[in-house]
Write an enzyme that holds these catalytic residues in place. Structure first.
Site, short mmCIF file in Angstrom:
data_model
loop_
_atom_site.label_atom_id
_atom_site.label_comp_id
_atom_site.label_asym_id
_atom_site.label_seq_id
_atom_site.Cartn_x
_atom_site.Cartn_y
_atom_site.Cartn_z
N ASP A 1 0.06 5.14 1.20
CA ASP A 1 -0.04 6.07 2.34
C ASP A 1 -0.08 5.32 3.67
O ASP A 1 -0.88 4.41 3.84
CB ASP A 1 -1.31 6.92 2.20
CG ASP A 1 -1.17 7.96 1.11
OD1 ASP A 1 -0.58 9.01 1.38
OD2 ASP A 1 -1.63 7.68 -0.01
N ASP B 1 -1.93 -0.48 5.74
CA ASP B 1 -2.29 0.07 7.06
C ASP B 1 -3.78 0.39 7.20
O ASP B 1 -4.22 0.75 8.29
CB ASP B 1 -1.53 1.38 7.30
CG ASP B 1 -2.05 2.50 6.43
OD1 ASP B 1 -2.22 2.26 5.22
OD2 ASP B 1 -2.32 3.59 6.95
N ASP C 1 0.88 -1.17 0.00
CA ASP C 1 0.00 0.00 0.00
C ASP C 1 0.92 1.23 0.00
O ASP C 1 2.13 1.09 0.24
CB ASP C 1 -0.85 -0.10 1.28
CG ASP C 1 -1.56 1.17 1.61
OD1 ASP C 1 -2.30 1.67 0.75
OD2 ASP C 1 -1.40 1.68 2.74
O1 LIG Z 1 -4.45 3.15 -0.28
P1 LIG Z 1 -3.52 4.23 0.20
O2 LIG Z 1 -2.30 4.38 -0.66
O3 LIG Z 1 -3.16 4.06 1.65
O4 LIG Z 1 -4.35 5.58 0.05
C1 LIG Z 1 -5.43 5.86 0.96
C2 LIG Z 1 -5.66 7.35 1.03
O5 LIG Z 1 -4.39 7.91 1.34
C3 LIG Z 1 -4.26 9.34 1.34
O6 LIG Z 1 -4.89 9.86 2.51
C4 LIG Z 1 -4.25 9.49 3.71
O7 LIG Z 1 -2.89 9.98 3.73
C5 LIG Z 1 -2.78 11.43 3.71
C6 LIG Z 1 -1.31 11.78 3.62
O8 LIG Z 1 -0.57 11.21 4.67
C7 LIG Z 1 -3.46 12.00 4.97
O9 LIG Z 1 -3.37 13.41 4.98
C8 LIG Z 1 -4.93 11.56 4.98
O10 LIG Z 1 -5.55 12.01 6.18
C9 LIG Z 1 -5.02 10.02 4.91
O11 LIG Z 1 -6.38 9.61 4.79
C10 LIG Z 1 -4.84 9.94 0.09
O12 LIG Z 1 -4.81 11.34 0.17
C11 LIG Z 1 -6.24 9.42 -0.19
O13 LIG Z 1 -6.73 9.94 -1.40
C12 LIG Z 1 -6.16 7.90 -0.29
O14 LIG Z 1 -7.44 7.37 -0.58
#
Ligand SMILES: O=P(O)(O)OC[C@H]1O[C@H](O[C@H]2O[C@H](CO)[C@@H](O)[C@H](O)[C@H]2O)[C@H](O)[C@@H](O)[C@@H]1O
Length: 393
Positions: free
Chosen positions: A128, A330, A126
């Site tokens: 983020d 995560d 993954d």
């Molecule tokens: O599937 P992933 O790669 O884990 O993406 C899931 C979402 O991740 C991002 O949001 C998350 O991370 C951001 C940066 O650290 C944080 O600010 C936010 O609060 C988290 O939810 C991304 O911006 C989303 O569009 C993704 O869906």
């Protein structure tokens, strides 16, 4: 089953079968719930439908949205993840007992590798919260150069793919490596390899394309028919949340993220209500919950778990006892992938978390720095495995 606990909160939907053929999407991509079904990430439950009263705050409370929002990214000192509350002094004890159920993938490394000896490890990551730390600004979720090197090295030794909720272009922009495969929009946008004797190329919604280096690839976009709808909803969400301070709407091509990390908790009900009011006019879209983010996505039977299966097939690694898929993630949407591995009795899910969370993963890592250590250990192991194999030849 407690609908308010653990993974995503339930969302009422109103599937309208008539659209299936109109959208020209293969029927296998539609989920099974009948009208009145409630579903969240991987959950399909039938309950009597409630009449929703547009504009009433009760909508988001009764639907469990607020509970899910409050429990997303829980504070370090207090956790409700396992349906009990613990005082801060007891948090370490609770984490310790949770680790008995989800042991560290670092301390269990040898055990994992014993199962993988002589087999091919396929690695799924993954982005983020796994490769990059969670930060306040989603546009600045950069991975460190050390992490990039670790991912590049591991991808040189093992078939590797990143499966993210972000758009595929965005995650490629962050990672910038050509040695691996990418799936964006929670697996709804996959760029995978082309093999000579393949079956995935025949998959509906799969087309031949070329990547940025001009290499021929398979492009699988099972939700492509939803693009105009997603764009329309994206614009509505931007318009309707623009005066909520701190809110941010992010387009992830086949999904939309509504971030509330920087919104005052007092306004969470308002942001949830705005999203709810828009979505009630789009029964073909559903909502899942991530880390301080509401994620809007098409109602199709496709998720990160299906993406793992698709990529394994593309790589010629499905149906083999000699393959050990490992998925590191995560978030709640990663649970779909953990579940596929657990239920298929193959490979291992590794949950990245520093707080106790119920999960379908087998192992855990605390944070991205431990993920990096794990990737480096995989490279060392692979190198010594290759040396041993050569000696045996
Ligand atoms: O599937 P992933 O790669 O884990 O993406 C899931 C979402 O991740 C991002 O949001 C998350 O991370 C951001 C940066 O650290 C944080 O600010 C936010 O609060 C988290 O939810 C991304 O911006 C989303 O569009 C993704 O869906």
């Amino acid at each position: 089953m407690d609908l308010k606990s653990n993974h995503a909160a339930p969302v009422l939907t109103d599937p309208a079968p008539i659209h299936k053929s109109r959208l020209g999407i293969h029927s296998s991509l539609f989920p099974y719930p009948s009208p009145g079904a409630v579903f969240s990430s991987g959950l399909y439950l039938t309950i009597p439908r409630k009449k929703s009263i547009p504009g009433k705050l009760d909508d988001v409370r009764a639907g469990g949205w607020l509970d899910a929002m409050l429990s997303s990214s829980p504070p370090r000192k207090k956790t409700k993840e396992l349906n009990f509350e613990v005082a801060s002094d007891d948090a370490d004890v609770a984490f310790g007992s949770w680790m008995l159920k989800y042991p560290s993938a670092l301390s269990s490394f040898e055990e994992i590798m014993n199962h993988a000896k002589g087999k091919t490890i396929a690695l799924f990551l993954d982005y983020d919260g796994t490769l990059s730390p969670i930060v306040v600004d989603p546009d600045r979720a950069f991975m460190s150069n050390n992490m990039r090197s670790a991912v590049r090295n591991v991808a040189k030794h093992l078939p590797t793919a990143i499966i993210s909720g972000r758009s595929r272009d965005k995650v490629f922009e962050f990672v910038g490596l050509t040695e691996l495969y990418y799936a964006g929009s929670h697996g709804m946008d996959i760029m995978g390899p082309v093999r000579n004797s393949e079956s995935v190329g025949d998959h509906p919604n799969c087309i031949r394309s070329t990547d940025k280096q001009g290499k021929v690839v398979n492009l699988f976009q099972p939700a492509s028919e939803f693009l105009p709808m997603i764009d329309e909803v994206f614009r509505s969400l931007v318009e309707n949340t623009k005066e909520i301070e701190g809110s941010k709407v992010e387009s992830n091509k086949f999904c939309v993220s509504v971030h509330y990390r920087n919104v005052d908790e007092k306004s969470w009900t308002m942001i949830a209500q705005r999203v709810h009011d828009i979505l009630k006019d789009y029964p073909r879209l559903r909502l899942t919950h991530g880390r301080k983010v509401l994620e809007v996505r098409p109602v199709i039977n496709w998720d990160k778990g299906k993406a793992v299966e698709f990529l394994l097939e593309s790589l010629g690694l499905s149906n083999s006892n000699d393959v050990v898929p490992i998925y590191v993630g995560d978030d709640r949407t990663d649970e779909d992938a953990f579940k596929v591995l657990r239920e298929g009795n193959r490979g291992y899910g590794i949950l990245v978390s520093s707080v106790p969370k119920e999960s379908n993963a087998f192992y855990s890592l605390r944070d991205p720095s431990e993920v990096m250590e794990f990737l480096e250990s995989l490279v060392k192991w692979k190198r010594s495995d290759e040396v041993e194999c050569k000696k045996e030849e």
